[in-house]
Design an enzyme around this catalytic site. Structure first.
Site, PDB file in Angstrom:
ATOM      1  N   ARG A  22      34.917 -10.682 -15.021  1.00 60.12           N
ATOM      2  CA  ARG A  22      34.259 -11.512 -16.027  1.00 60.12           C
ATOM      3  C   ARG A  22      35.265 -12.330 -16.828  1.00 60.12           C
ATOM      4  O   ARG A  22      34.898 -13.268 -17.534  1.00 60.12           O
ATOM      5  CB  ARG A  22      33.419 -10.623 -16.957  1.00 60.12           C
ATOM      6  N   GLY A  63      22.526 -14.480 -25.403  1.00 61.22           N
ATOM      7  CA  GLY A  63      21.320 -15.120 -25.915  1.00 61.22           C
ATOM      8  C   GLY A  63      21.120 -14.989 -27.417  1.00 61.22           C
ATOM      9  O   GLY A  63      22.089 -14.922 -28.173  1.00 61.22           O
ATOM     10  N   LEU A 122      23.235 -19.121 -18.919  1.00 60.55           N
ATOM     11  CA  LEU A 122      23.419 -18.920 -20.365  1.00 60.55           C
ATOM     12  C   LEU A 122      24.499 -17.882 -20.684  1.00 60.55           C
ATOM     13  O   LEU A 122      24.406 -16.728 -20.261  1.00 60.55           O
ATOM     14  CB  LEU A 122      22.082 -18.478 -20.983  1.00 60.55           C
ATOM     15  N   ASP A 123      25.498 -18.286 -21.474  1.00 63.74           N
ATOM     16  CA  ASP A 123      26.572 -17.403 -21.938  1.00 63.74           C
ATOM     17  C   ASP A 123      27.347 -16.743 -20.797  1.00 63.74           C
ATOM     18  O   ASP A 123      27.932 -15.664 -20.971  1.00 63.74           O
ATOM     19  CB  ASP A 123      26.002 -16.325 -22.895  1.00 63.74           C
ATOM     20  N   GLN A 124      27.348 -17.389 -19.637  1.00 66.00           N
ATOM     21  CA  GLN A 124      28.043 -16.838 -18.478  1.00 66.00           C
ATOM     22  C   GLN A 124      29.297 -17.631 -18.131  1.00 66.00           C
ATOM     23  O   GLN A 124      29.975 -17.308 -17.159  1.00 66.00           O
ATOM     24  CB  GLN A 124      27.117 -16.854 -17.239  1.00 66.00           C
TER      25      GLN A 124
END
Lengths: 279, 279, 279, 279
Positions: free
Chosen positions: B206, C196, C222-224
């Site tokens: 990540r 989120g 989203l937020d990745q």
């Protein structure tokens, strides 16, 4: 929700918490936070509460509370959060700590505070103008009476506190005595290391692996006042003095703003050269 | 000096501090620390005290205190520090968290605690032998009844707590129910990120800039139990997964030992899936 | 002093450092910093240098360098620090990250950068006006074409980067594709935890002991997106969600400003969903 | 995988990286990490590599490399990781730093290191016995010749380094000169604050908000040697000196172990009273 707080300290003895909490309970006051500790035989306490009756007679409340205070031979302060406080600021060429204080007022992180004036020995009112704050340029070079002029402004505006936002000049004992309010400084080192001028240069030369900043109440002895807040940042080999300055400026503004916040929230008690700081 | 503490929680209401502090004051007990806060309408309190009369009837004290508890419809625990507590440990191949707990017992940082047994699914009793702790090798591979044997040992030694010192096997709901005591785990990620196996690999993929560790009470849902303590370490670009593991192991052992210490000092209250932790 | 830098990556193989350093040495260029690392078979390198001949033909230099690049089948970027970069900002109701970027431009911590525009879905141009930055109020409620208007502004000003200073709206994949420049977001959690909306509420409910903030490049998921910078702050039991928000805002602004600085200094390389960040 | 490293420093000048990387490339050696920086006109470099030919003639390699060294009038060290290093330890009553070093050897975090002896002025060989390390009790009270005996042991075992694991006695200049190897100390303060005895008491009295630990090379001037590593922990109001000591012990052991690791990995260069530390 919270509408008042008290700070109390006295010689440690049984029965203090009991007496204070009974006093508040009798007045139907709900304690929101209670923080206490004892050090070397002295008991320190701070309480925040919500007044269920929306009771507002500050003077009467304080007078009643003083009875408890007397019983324990203690020292008390009571503050109501609705009252606005004033913080006069001194600054110079470096604006980072000043900008941080103004930003935190704008975002509401420092609520109910006004800046009545900015005094600078550097002739640039850009920031003051932008925020509509009275600005006074008082040069300190070739100006033997500059402290007299500064004191006149302080005496005119009567701020609750003065903050030295990287003002960088040493205050005389006379000035400190005449100011009539606590003065909070930010020093760009991890005190007691590197007192006085050029702390980043000294930190570099000593080869420390962490650089720090310290916010403290000002007393006549240079950088010796009661410490309110400190923090550090890691430096790596290869960082020059100027890189240390740049990185350190973030620590300075954070430490200064946190210290100012603690003071404005009535979370500090000065005791024997140290600052007791509540959470 | 301090010889006992209580943990108390109930629906928030005026008069609690007053009632508790009066109770202690009447018994000539001096409060050393008092910590309290309220969250979402619930009041949490922990008090440590020194008993001035060297008063020792634990059962009577607890019974008396329960009257206050009932008045506020609260939940209370009273602990006397002279009582020794026992912490059973489960471990596996990686010894760093086990060594840290043993080191802190040896230095006195975890006082009045005994390790009644070490259970491992890795056949190496070097450390147990060195510290004269009963060691049980219970393989988990090709051994369908391993939890039954573990429970037998727990039921024999009846520890106050079980600590999973990097044991790395998922406990069944049955095991958790039958253990009869709180179980504390260390997970090598900053939960709720990277639940389950291989958290460092997941952290690497990540591209997070901080890796963490989390110590929590064990419940049947994997890595979902109430969190006691967390901490992180910064990683830099270029760190491999194996370097992350090595650096992370220091965070793991610190977090696990701090969580164990909080539990043994009666500084935790589990409430609605969260752990209230006192300072 | 330093006047240019290059970022380079290719399949790891012997001879890369040798080839690059020879190239610079032949041109009488003095390397100031060289940082490199290899991950999973890929070699990443960033070099800052001082051009001793005050050599200024950027295009020729880049073209020459591309020969090395081709030899190793690599990807290169060369940047000259004298060139001003532009950072368009999107914001909404919460100004703390916006104020931090403006403060750092004012203090010189973000040198050679201009803010060509501020787009907000909250109708307040106080800050923009104060800094003489073109302000565009584009409501997002009951305004189906708001992204189209935003894209028009972006295409007019052609910023090098867009920063989402707590803009709080999800960008469509179309918007991201049409924007024509990297977009940097600040998310108020320690990703991948609490993706989120309402991350502080989720953090409170999970009972985490540290709250964080993450700055990342925006991708449609989203937020990745690839993470640039993260940091955390410790929270204590008793902190409400609103206290977490207040404390967290300091982490957010620090993380966002540090990420923006890394991007503007050409210290990031996006590779396989991760951001390689140089020191 | 990595099998050797070099440390190099010389007056900063163009062509160094080019010369070193060419030298390694010609020998078919693949650079794994290369770290460099320049400070005040001096260039520092450390390289780790993998020898693709499994080439093993250390002496010849070093001799060849010295030609480069001479060309730049530099100072070089080459180390092959397969060689075991020895670390003699001095200790006293407090075992936490000693236990940490032994734990890290056991977990493999300090690989390829042996402890040839433990010298203590406190008569307790529990830990030494447990780990089968020769133990020498040399009282320092009423024993004017204790340094002579210590030197005899050092000269017998000829360790690569000596670590003072909370040994707490000041070493004479004679001892330092005769020891024949670098000596690494852990001091329980954030140097240069609180040199000498009782730093936690001094920290308490000064009211600092962070307490620290410092690991440094020993020179005759007390606590003035080149700093290798430092770290801090936050303290809160109400912490007694003894609580500071307990909390600080965790910082001490972490800092000492990290410093020892840096030294054993050949990541330190002493230069003009400072330690250059590579990552």
């Amino acid at each position: 929700m919270k509408n008042a707080c008290l700070k109390f300290h006295c010689i440690d003895q049984p029965g203090i918490v009991s007496a204070i909490s009974n006093f508040l309970f009798e007045r139907n006051i709900n304690i929101i936070t209670l923080e206490q500790h004892a050090e070397e035989g002295v008991y320190f306490n701070r309480i925040e509460w919500k007044d269920l009756n929306n009771w507002e007679d500050e003077a009467a409340f304080k007078k009643d509370f003083e009875r408890i205070c007397k019983k324990f031979d203690g020292h008390i302060e009571v503050h109501f959060f609705k009252n606005i406080q004033t913080l006069g600021l001194f600054t110079s060429r470096e604006p980072h700590t000043l900008l941080e204080i103004l930003a935190k007022i704008e975002t509401g992180e420092l609520p109910n505070v006004k800046i009545p004036f900015i005094i600078s020995n550097y002739d640039d009112d850009t920031i003051s103008k932008r925020h509509n704050i009275p600005f006074f340029f008082i040069p300190t070079k070739n100006n033997p009476n500059y402290e007299k002029k500064q004191i006149e402004i302080i005496q005119k505006f009567k701020p609750n506190f003065v903050g030295l936002a990287r003002y960088m000049k040493i205050l005389s004992a006379d000035f400190i005595n005449q100011s009539g309010c606590p003065i909070i400084n930010i020093h760009h080192s991890f005190l007691p290391s590197f007192v006085g001028a050029n702390p980043y240069e000294l930190a570099y030369q000593r080869g420390v692996k962490l650089i720090g900043a310290t916010s403290h109440f000002v007393i006549p002895a240079l950088d010796q006042g009661p410490i309110i807040e400190q923090d550090i940042t890691r430096v790596r080999s290869g960082y020059s003095v100027s890189k240390m300055k740049q990185i350190g400026s973030d620590t300075e503004k954070r430490v200064f703003a946190n210290a100012i916040k603690k003071v404005l929230e009535h979370k500090t008690i000065i005791y024997k050269g140290r600052t007791i700081v509540f959470e």
